[in-house]
Design an enzyme around this catalytic site. Sequence first.
Site, PDB file in Angstrom:
ATOM      1  N   HIS A  32       0.852  -1.210   0.000  1.00  0.00           N
ATOM      2  CA  HIS A  32       0.000   0.000   0.000  1.00  0.00           C
ATOM      3  C   HIS A  32       0.887   1.260   0.000  1.00  0.00           C
ATOM      4  CE1 HIS A  32      -3.259   2.652   0.856  1.00  0.00           C
ATOM      5  NE2 HIS A  32      -4.102   1.704   1.185  1.00  0.00           N
ATOM      6  N   GLU A  51      -0.723   1.145  -5.604  1.00  0.00           N
ATOM      7  CA  GLU A  51      -0.500  -0.006  -4.737  1.00  0.00           C
ATOM      8  C   GLU A  51      -0.515  -1.299  -5.544  1.00  0.00           C
ATOM      9  OE1 GLU A  51      -3.918   0.347  -2.112  1.00  0.00           O
ATOM     10  OE2 GLU A  51      -3.851   2.497  -2.331  1.00  0.00           O
TER      11      GLU A  51
END
Length: 291
Positions: free
Chosen positions: A159, A265
């Site tokens: 992330h 991500e």
Amino acid sequence: MPVEVLEDKVILKDSKGSSAEVYYFGATVTSWKYRGKELLFLSKKSLLDGTKGIRGGIPIIFPQFAKATDSSAETAALPQHGLARISKFEWNGVSVDNESEVSVRFGLNNSQVPENLQKDWPKKFKLIFTVTLNDDTLKTNLSVKNEDTAPFDFNVLLHTYYSVPDISKVSVEGLQNISYIDKVKNFITVVDNDKSVKFTQETDRIYGNVPTEIIKINISDESNEAFLLQRINLKDSVVWNPWIDKAKGMSDFDDDEYKQMVCVEPGHVAEYITLKSEESWEGGQIIQYKH
Ligand SMILES: O=P(O)(O)OC[C@H]1O[C@H](O)[C@H](O)[C@@H](O)[C@@H]1O
């Protein structure tokens, strides 16, 4: 010393003056500086005391991305984004330390996960997260081993929060003509023909099966500054900016910080990966800072 091992984190330094910091909590990379210039976003409101996932840097999302939409999924009881980002990893030491590269490793197995989460996903596993720094390049690699007697399903995602001076000048290239699930528009599937993704409102997209080798995140339309993102065995990509209203609703994110970050991500989240007993999976990303 190229690697400083502190109580709560490890600091990597390379011979040209670049550095990175990794907290044991979540094995979250919280800083990557190219010769002193910070390249990752970390909210000034982020908690770093282990009571909540770190808001910024590179949290590891495993074994569930978001909340499972299917209540019969093995990971359905887990909180949003799974257990890795809220578990303390062990320090596994320096794996490479030479003139051009420094690399460190962190590990997590099921018995090191907080007990309530072990109950939510009672599987035996081992994660090894490797962070490698080489001047303008940061590499983060995750391996997952199934140490259980039966197969299990998992999602995985890195992330990554990039630091940008002005979100209105950012564009993401490499996702043209690829269909995505638009989480802002009730999960409808959309194909965008635009050459690049630009940010003028809340953006939360899951691009599935991205064939492009390199995703380019242009930091500004006024310079050549960019991140070149190479994905290894991570076929999907989430693009996220919370924008004004969502930002206001996050207790660990300042109201205006949406202007200074973008998340791109790489992950495997559109479907689960099924890993057989005693088998391993490995994937990661290599990010190069162009300037
Ligand atoms: O607030 P968090 O649990 O850290 O999630 C932050 C964001 O992560 C991903 O990018 C998801 O696609 C978003 O829907 C979510 O808002």
